[in-house]
Design a protein around this motif. Structure first.
Motif, mmCIF file in Angstrom:
data_model
loop_
_atom_site.group_PDB
_atom_site.id
_atom_site.type_symbol
_atom_site.label_atom_id
_atom_site.label_comp_id
_atom_site.label_asym_id
_atom_site.label_seq_id
_atom_site.Cartn_x
_atom_site.Cartn_y
_atom_site.Cartn_z
ATOM 1 N N GLY A 1 -6.070 -3.552 30.532
ATOM 2 C CA GLY A 1 -7.090 -4.460 30.030
ATOM 3 C C GLY A 1 -6.878 -4.870 28.585
ATOM 4 N N ARG A 2 -6.021 -4.142 27.863
ATOM 5 C CA ARG A 2 -5.724 -4.486 26.469
ATOM 6 C C ARG A 2 -4.288 -4.961 26.296
ATOM 7 N N PHE A 3 -3.368 -4.385 27.064
ATOM 8 C CA PHE A 3 -1.952 -4.731 26.973
ATOM 9 C C PHE A 3 -1.540 -5.554 28.191
ATOM 10 N N THR A 4 -0.581 -6.442 27.973
ATOM 11 C CA THR A 4 -0.035 -7.247 29.068
ATOM 12 C C THR A 4 1.481 -7.238 28.988
ATOM 13 N N ILE A 5 2.107 -6.838 30.084
ATOM 14 C CA ILE A 5 3.571 -6.857 30.156
ATOM 15 C C ILE A 5 4.012 -8.100 30.919
ATOM 16 N N SER A 6 5.089 -8.702 30.460
ATOM 17 C CA SER A 6 5.645 -9.880 31.140
ATOM 18 C C SER A 6 7.159 -9.875 30.926
ATOM 19 N N ARG A 7 7.839 -10.714 31.667
ATOM 20 C CA ARG A 7 9.292 -10.777 31.511
ATOM 21 C C ARG A 7 9.798 -12.176 31.788
ATOM 22 N N ASP A 8 10.944 -12.473 31.193
ATOM 23 C CA ASP A 8 11.641 -13.723 31.430
ATOM 24 C C ASP A 8 12.989 -13.340 32.026
ATOM 25 N N ASN A 9 13.115 -13.474 33.321
ATOM 26 C CA ASN A 9 14.337 -13.036 33.995
ATOM 27 C C ASN A 9 15.559 -13.831 33.549
ATOM 28 N N ALA A 10 15.365 -15.083 33.220
ATOM 29 C CA ALA A 10 16.494 -15.914 32.785
ATOM 30 C C ALA A 10 17.051 -15.427 31.451
ATOM 31 N N LYS A 11 16.190 -14.805 30.643
ATOM 32 C CA LYS A 11 16.610 -14.322 29.319
ATOM 33 C C LYS A 11 16.809 -12.812 29.290
ATOM 34 N N ASN A 12 16.634 -12.153 30.443
ATOM 35 C CA ASN A 12 16.742 -10.688 30.493
ATOM 36 C C ASN A 12 15.877 -10.032 29.429
ATOM 37 N N THR A 13 14.667 -10.527 29.292
ATOM 38 C CA THR A 13 13.775 -10.084 28.224
ATOM 39 C C THR A 13 12.423 -9.669 28.800
ATOM 40 N N VAL A 14 11.893 -8.590 28.245
ATOM 41 C CA VAL A 14 10.567 -8.124 28.616
ATOM 42 C C VAL A 14 9.698 -8.120 27.364
ATOM 43 N N TYR A 15 8.416 -8.410 27.544
ATOM 44 C CA TYR A 15 7.480 -8.500 26.433
ATOM 45 C C TYR A 15 6.303 -7.551 26.672
ATOM 46 N N LEU A 16 5.668 -7.173 25.585
ATOM 47 C CA LEU A 16 4.437 -6.399 25.669
ATOM 48 C C LEU A 16 3.455 -6.982 24.662
ATOM 49 N N GLN A 17 2.451 -7.667 25.171
ATOM 50 C CA GLN A 17 1.392 -8.203 24.321
ATOM 51 C C GLN A 17 0.318 -7.130 24.189
ATOM 52 N N MET A 18 0.063 -6.699 22.967
ATOM 53 C CA MET A 18 -0.897 -5.625 22.720
ATOM 54 C C MET A 18 -2.077 -6.172 21.936
ATOM 55 N N ASN A 19 -3.237 -6.151 22.546
ATOM 56 C CA ASN A 19 -4.464 -6.627 21.919
ATOM 57 C C ASN A 19 -5.433 -5.471 21.730
ATOM 58 N N SER A 20 -6.423 -5.683 20.895
ATOM 59 C CA SER A 20 -7.458 -4.670 20.644
ATOM 60 C C SER A 20 -6.832 -3.309 20.350
ATOM 61 N N LEU A 21 -5.877 -3.317 19.462
ATOM 62 C CA LEU A 21 -5.149 -2.092 19.170
ATOM 63 C C LEU A 21 -6.043 -1.042 18.523
ATOM 64 N N LYS A 22 -5.758 0.211 18.864
ATOM 65 C CA LYS A 22 -6.511 1.353 18.361
ATOM 66 C C LYS A 22 -5.561 2.283 17.594
ATOM 67 N N PRO A 23 -6.096 3.073 16.679
ATOM 68 C CA PRO A 23 -5.224 4.023 15.963
ATOM 69 C C PRO A 23 -4.437 4.931 16.904
ATOM 70 N N GLU A 24 -5.021 5.269 18.043
ATOM 71 C CA GLU A 24 -4.314 6.133 18.993
ATOM 72 C C GLU A 24 -3.165 5.439 19.704
#
Length: 121
Positions: free
Chosen positions: A65-88
């Protein structure tokens, strides 16, 4: 030689956002699953999120619910969008890929070098 290179870590205040990227390079035939793991000081490495080649995702309960993983297969790349980050969420974040290198017949598990994410309160 196959390698994963992460980028995008840094220092952010609680409630902020960061986007991590991880690019796979080298003689790659295909990439199966890709994912992100993290390791906080004094703790074991833990799964954050994974994504299959087809886009099926899996998240740790602590980030769903806070993080979203995605990938671009053509670029062999994976992403991690991190929202509402917490100290933990502070940890070294590692990229992981299960891939088939050119000239090989077994899938290999490859890790990136890690990128530090620090969330201040």
């Amino acid at each position: 030689q196959v390698q994963l290179v992460e980028s995008g870590g840094g220092l952010v205040q609680a409630g902020g956002s960061l986007r991590l990227s991880c690019a796979a390079s080298g003689s790659i035939f295909s990439i199966n699953a890709m994912g992100w793991y993290r390791q906080a000081p004094g703790k074991q490495r833990e799964l954050v999120a994974t994504i299959t080649h087809g886009g099926d995702t899996n998240y740790a309960d602590s980030v769903r619910g806070r993080f979203t993983i995605s990938r671009d297969n053509a670029k062999n790349t994976v992403y991690l969008q991190m929202n509402s980050l917490k100290p933990e969420d502070t940890a070294d974040y590692y990229c992981n890929a299960v891939l088939l290198a050119v000239g090989n017949y077994r899938y290999l598990e490859v890790w990136g070098q890690g990128t530090l994410v620090t969330v201040s309160s």
